[in-house]
Design a protein around this motif. Structure first.
Motif, PDB file in Angstrom:
ATOM      1  N   VAL A  49       0.855  -1.187   0.000  1.00 40.59           N
ATOM      2  CA  VAL A  49       0.000   0.000   0.000  1.00 40.59           C
ATOM      3  C   VAL A  49       0.891   1.237   0.000  1.00 40.59           C
ATOM      4  O   VAL A  49       1.812   1.346   0.804  1.00 40.59           O
ATOM      5  CB  VAL A  49      -0.933   0.031   1.227  1.00 40.59           C
ATOM      6  N   LYS A 139      -1.944  -1.088  -3.945  1.00 37.19           N
ATOM      7  CA  LYS A 139      -2.995  -0.107  -3.694  1.00 37.19           C
ATOM      8  C   LYS A 139      -2.397   1.256  -3.385  1.00 37.19           C
ATOM      9  O   LYS A 139      -1.339   1.372  -2.754  1.00 37.19           O
ATOM     10  CB  LYS A 139      -3.850  -0.555  -2.507  1.00 37.19           C
ATOM     11  N   SER A 184      -8.200   7.490  -9.694  1.00 37.97           N
ATOM     12  CA  SER A 184      -9.210   6.855  -8.831  1.00 37.97           C
ATOM     13  C   SER A 184     -10.502   6.589  -9.590  1.00 37.97           C
ATOM     14  O   SER A 184     -11.206   5.618  -9.321  1.00 37.97           O
ATOM     15  CB  SER A 184      -9.491   7.732  -7.603  1.00 37.97           C
ATOM     16  N   GLU A 189     -10.582   0.400  -7.780  1.00 40.56           N
ATOM     17  CA  GLU A 189     -10.170  -0.743  -6.963  1.00 40.56           C
ATOM     18  C   GLU A 189      -8.701  -0.652  -6.553  1.00 40.56           C
ATOM     19  O   GLU A 189      -8.270  -1.375  -5.643  1.00 40.56           O
ATOM     20  CB  GLU A 189     -10.422  -2.051  -7.720  1.00 40.56           C
ATOM     21  N   THR A 190      -7.934   0.242  -7.195  1.00 39.56           N
ATOM     22  CA  THR A 190      -6.522   0.358  -6.833  1.00 39.56           C
ATOM     23  C   THR A 190      -6.129   1.753  -6.334  1.00 39.56           C
ATOM     24  O   THR A 190      -5.045   1.912  -5.781  1.00 39.56           O
ATOM     25  CB  THR A 190      -5.602   0.013  -8.025  1.00 39.56           C
ATOM     26  N   PHE A 213     -10.756  -1.024   1.563  1.00 41.71           N
ATOM     27  CA  PHE A 213     -10.019  -0.814   0.327  1.00 41.71           C
ATOM     28  C   PHE A 213      -8.734  -1.642   0.288  1.00 41.71           C
ATOM     29  O   PHE A 213      -8.380  -2.203  -0.760  1.00 41.71           O
ATOM     30  CB  PHE A 213      -9.691   0.671   0.184  1.00 41.71           C
ATOM     31  N   VAL A 214      -8.018  -1.747   1.401  1.00 44.99           N
ATOM     32  CA  VAL A 214      -6.755  -2.505   1.412  1.00 44.99           C
ATOM     33  C   VAL A 214      -6.981  -3.989   1.673  1.00 44.99           C
ATOM     34  O   VAL A 214      -6.023  -4.753   1.788  1.00 44.99           O
ATOM     35  CB  VAL A 214      -5.764  -1.933   2.449  1.00 44.99           C
TER      36      VAL A 214
END
Length: 282
Positions: A49, A139, A184, A189-190, A213-214
């Motif tokens: 991340v 991410k 975004s 999704e990333t 999200f992560v």
């Protein structure tokens, strides 16, 4: 699409960068690095991340919240033992990647961290290496502020190396914001786009959003036990009161540095630059 390749063991990270790497990265970077070649050897791992932001726009708080959230299995936010965020600055826990690569230590220091790794950058999205921005396994969480507050924060930041910099000479911020905003929208999704002002209004909701999200959502049992609130309290301004997080300026602090006419002109420029993007700070 670039894919990360890694045979990492089960997740045990993130862990404080200072504890593993034995070095403390500088708490700020003096500008955006312009040579992406420094990053060519970097290969993200599944679960990595990257926290991205303009300077002094909620970076420290986001580092603290993300670390406390992602590391809660190893470091419970109410553990009796001192939590890393109690004994360390968030910058000691989450390194700025460009500082490491500029010092020639990027690969060696980053490879020392167990997965999932939590890293940060002030770089524009356009000059991130493809191994990060085109990687479904990596991410990105981006945070920004209301544009007028962002310009004030950038001015304070730039004056560390240019003490005589005039406020009127502060550089534009919309390209940085639009780069991550468009990413975004293209790949939600990333890339997660967060606003500092909204996080202040609803820290619990935004922490839960980031956790989902992560890929580490809070379980119903955790929510029932108040773990989300424990994370928010651990990373509160009161708990981190001695860190730079409280010296970045408050929401609406732009009024201390701009005349009403300057504010109107900047609002007009920002509106023009963001027109058609779907992004608004109104």
């Amino acid at each position: 699409m670039v894919m990360a390749t890694s045979n990492e063991p089960d997740a045990v990270g993130p862990v404080p960068f200072k504890d593993i790497a034995g070095a403390v990265p500088l708490t700020t970077v003096s500008g955006y690095p312009s040579d992406p070649k420094l990053w060519q050897s970097f290969t993200p791992r599944r679960g990595d991340v990257v926290l991205a932001s303009p300077p002094k726009c909620g970076t420290t708080w986001l580092k603290a919240l993300a670390f406390a959230t992602m590391a809660r299995g190893v470091y419970p936010p109410v553990d009796a033992e001192p939590h890393p965020l109690v004994r360390l600055n968030p910058h000691d826990c989450v390194p700025f990647m460009e500082m490491l690569f500029a010092a020639g230590q990027g690969r060696s220091k980053m490879d020392a961290l167990p997965s999932p790794r939590l890293m940060a950058t002030h770089m524009h999205h356009s000059i991130l290496p493809a191994s990060i921005k085109d990687n479904a396994d990596c991410k990105i969480i981006y945070i920004c502020r209301e544009p007028k507050d962002m310009v004030v924060s950038l001015w304070h930041f730039a004056r560390r190396t240019q003490p005589d910099l005039l406020f009127s000479d502060t550089g534009p911020i919309w390209d940085h914001v639009l780069g991550y905003w468009n990413a975004s929208k293209a790949s939600p999704e990333t890339v997660l786009f967060l606003r500092y002002d909204e996080m202040l209004r609803d820290p619990v909701g935004n922490v839960k959003k980031a956790a989902r999200f992560v890929g580490q959502p809070f379980s119903p049992a955790e929510e029932e036990a108040g773990v989300v609130m424990d994370v928010v309290r651990l990373c509160s301004f009161e708990t981190l009161r001695n860190l730079e997080i409280n010296r970045a300026g408050e929401v609406g602090d732009w009024a201390s540095y701009m005349t009403p006419d300057m504010a109107r002109r900047l609002d007009a420029v920002v509106d023009e630059k963001l027109r058609g993007s779907g992004l608004s700070f109104a």
